[in-house]
Design a protein around this motif. Sequence first.
Motif, PDB file in Angstrom:
ATOM      1  N   ARG A 173      -7.354   5.059   3.362  1.00 20.30           N
ATOM      2  CA  ARG A 173      -8.435   4.321   4.328  1.00 20.30           C
ATOM      3  C   ARG A 173      -9.602   3.180   4.015  1.00 20.30           C
ATOM      4  O   ARG A 173      -9.143   2.285   4.183  1.00 20.30           O
ATOM      5  CB  ARG A 173      -7.821   5.195   6.051  1.00 20.30           C
ATOM      6  CG  ARG A 173      -6.950   4.924   6.254  1.00 20.30           C
ATOM      7  CD  ARG A 173      -6.876   5.173   8.065  1.00 20.30           C
ATOM      8  NE  ARG A 173      -7.764   6.723   8.390  1.00 20.30           N
ATOM      9  CZ  ARG A 173      -7.278   8.029   8.047  1.00 20.30           C
ATOM     10  NH1 ARG A 173      -6.257   8.198   8.531  1.00 20.30           N
ATOM     11  NH2 ARG A 173      -8.008   9.025   8.292  1.00 20.30           N
ATOM     12  N   MET A 174     -10.200   4.626   3.050  1.00 22.58           N
ATOM     13  CA  MET A 174     -11.621   4.000   3.154  1.00 22.58           C
ATOM     14  C   MET A 174     -10.978   2.879   1.870  1.00 22.58           C
ATOM     15  O   MET A 174     -12.054   1.860   1.912  1.00 22.58           O
ATOM     16  CB  MET A 174     -12.303   5.009   2.957  1.00 22.58           C
ATOM     17  CG  MET A 174     -13.718   4.443   2.384  1.00 22.58           C
ATOM     18  SD  MET A 174     -14.751   5.704   1.989  1.00 22.58           S
ATOM     19  CE  MET A 174     -15.358   6.958   4.107  1.00 22.58           C
ATOM     20  N   MET A 175     -10.975   3.270   0.967  1.00 20.89           N
ATOM     21  CA  MET A 175     -10.365   2.701  -0.115  1.00 20.89           C
ATOM     22  C   MET A 175      -9.912   1.278  -0.125  1.00 20.89           C
ATOM     23  O   MET A 175     -10.177   0.035  -0.320  1.00 20.89           O
ATOM     24  CB  MET A 175      -8.808   3.175  -1.449  1.00 20.89           C
ATOM     25  CG  MET A 175      -9.051   2.274  -2.572  1.00 20.89           C
ATOM     26  SD  MET A 175     -10.766   2.432  -3.668  1.00 20.89           S
ATOM     27  CE  MET A 175     -11.289   1.370  -2.976  1.00 20.89           C
ATOM     28  N   VAL A 176      -8.673   0.812   1.042  1.00 20.69           N
ATOM     29  CA  VAL A 176      -8.124  -0.799   1.023  1.00 20.69           C
ATOM     30  C   VAL A 176      -8.719  -0.838   1.973  1.00 20.69           C
ATOM     31  O   VAL A 176      -9.697  -1.671   1.810  1.00 20.69           O
ATOM     32  CB  VAL A 176      -6.850  -0.140   2.525  1.00 20.69           C
ATOM     33  CG1 VAL A 176      -6.325  -1.343   2.934  1.00 20.69           C
ATOM     34  CG2 VAL A 176      -5.854   0.602   1.393  1.00 20.69           C
ATOM     35  N   ALA A 177      -9.700  -0.216   2.805  1.00 23.64           N
ATOM     36  CA  ALA A 177     -10.520  -1.388   3.922  1.00 23.64           C
ATOM     37  C   ALA A 177     -11.403  -1.643   2.686  1.00 23.64           C
ATOM     38  O   ALA A 177     -12.881  -2.964   2.878  1.00 23.64           O
ATOM     39  CB  ALA A 177     -11.807   0.070   4.975  1.00 23.64           C
ATOM     40  N   THR A 236     -18.100   8.626  -3.733  1.00 24.67           N
ATOM     41  CA  THR A 236     -17.953   7.848  -5.228  1.00 24.67           C
ATOM     42  C   THR A 236     -17.173   6.865  -5.410  1.00 24.67           C
ATOM     43  O   THR A 236     -15.679   7.093  -5.691  1.00 24.67           O
ATOM     44  CB  THR A 236     -18.169   8.403  -6.688  1.00 24.67           C
ATOM     45  OG1 THR A 236     -19.582   9.236  -6.120  1.00 24.67           O
ATOM     46  CG2 THR A 236     -19.166   7.922  -7.725  1.00 24.67           C
ATOM     47  N   MET A 237     -17.720   5.391  -5.829  1.00 25.26           N
ATOM     48  CA  MET A 237     -16.872   4.228  -5.886  1.00 25.26           C
ATOM     49  C   MET A 237     -16.916   4.564  -7.296  1.00 25.26           C
ATOM     50  O   MET A 237     -17.716   3.625  -8.039  1.00 25.26           O
ATOM     51  CB  MET A 237     -17.175   2.964  -5.389  1.00 25.26           C
ATOM     52  CG  MET A 237     -16.412   1.635  -5.882  1.00 25.26           C
ATOM     53  SD  MET A 237     -15.148   2.061  -5.085  1.00 25.26           S
ATOM     54  CE  MET A 237     -15.190   0.377  -3.685  1.00 25.26           C
ATOM     55  N   VAL A 297      -9.556  11.653  -3.960  1.00 26.91           N
ATOM     56  CA  VAL A 297      -9.216  10.336  -4.853  1.00 26.91           C
ATOM     57  C   VAL A 297      -8.092   9.855  -4.690  1.00 26.91           C
ATOM     58  O   VAL A 297      -7.150   9.520  -4.154  1.00 26.91           O
ATOM     59  CB  VAL A 297      -8.683  11.166  -6.486  1.00 26.91           C
ATOM     60  CG1 VAL A 297      -9.191   9.533  -7.143  1.00 26.91           C
ATOM     61  CG2 VAL A 297     -10.680  12.156  -7.228  1.00 26.91           C
ATOM     62  N   ALA A 298      -8.350   8.231  -4.324  1.00 22.07           N
ATOM     63  CA  ALA A 298      -7.382   7.399  -3.970  1.00 22.07           C
ATOM     64  C   ALA A 298      -8.045   6.158  -4.854  1.00 22.07           C
ATOM     65  O   ALA A 298      -9.582   6.030  -4.924  1.00 22.07           O
ATOM     66  CB  ALA A 298      -8.475   7.154  -2.494  1.00 22.07           C
ATOM     67  N   ALA A 299      -7.090   5.304  -5.328  1.00 24.38           N
ATOM     68  CA  ALA A 299      -7.475   4.305  -6.709  1.00 24.38           C
ATOM     69  C   ALA A 299      -6.262   3.000  -5.795  1.00 24.38           C
ATOM     70  O   ALA A 299      -5.066   3.636  -6.216  1.00 24.38           O
ATOM     71  CB  ALA A 299      -7.385   5.318  -7.926  1.00 24.38           C
ATOM     72  N   ALA A 322     -11.263   2.975  -7.542  1.00 24.75           N
ATOM     73  CA  ALA A 322     -10.762   4.573  -7.076  1.00 24.75           C
ATOM     74  C   ALA A 322     -12.351   4.947  -6.849  1.00 24.75           C
ATOM     75  O   ALA A 322     -13.147   4.192  -6.730  1.00 24.75           O
ATOM     76  CB  ALA A 322     -10.630   5.495  -8.340  1.00 24.75           C
ATOM     77  N   ILE A 323     -11.974   5.954  -5.327  1.00 21.51           N
ATOM     78  CA  ILE A 323     -13.093   6.636  -4.960  1.00 21.51           C
ATOM     79  C   ILE A 323     -13.089   7.866  -5.104  1.00 21.51           C
ATOM     80  O   ILE A 323     -11.683   8.653  -5.127  1.00 21.51           O
ATOM     81  CB  ILE A 323     -13.725   6.323  -3.528  1.00 21.51           C
ATOM     82  CG1 ILE A 323     -12.258   6.544  -2.383  1.00 21.51           C
ATOM     83  CG2 ILE A 323     -13.880   4.534  -3.039  1.00 21.51           C
ATOM     84  CD1 ILE A 323     -12.249   6.498  -1.088  1.00 21.51           C
TER      85      ILE A 323
END
Length: 79
Positions: A71-75, A11-12, A48-50, A59-60
């Motif tokens: 890595r997914m957040m930065v991409a 979820t984004m 969680v990555a933000a 945030a995801i």
Amino acid sequence: LYTVNGQHRVTMYVFDSRTVPVQKATRLQPRVVRERSVYVGRLRGYSVAAVEQGGVGYAITSDLDDDESARMMVAAIQP
């Protein structure tokens, strides 16, 4: 809400980081990924990555591990 690799739910969230500053409003820990500051951790059983960019917070949440979430957040925010 997205499904990644056919099985992982991601979820984004997009929000005003001036109102909810990522660094101060969470218990996420800073980390550098591809020369980018990312805040990563686990909340309520989810990874969680933000990041903050130009007054906007992204945030995801996912069931992936913290490294993959970061890595997914930065991409996701790369031009």
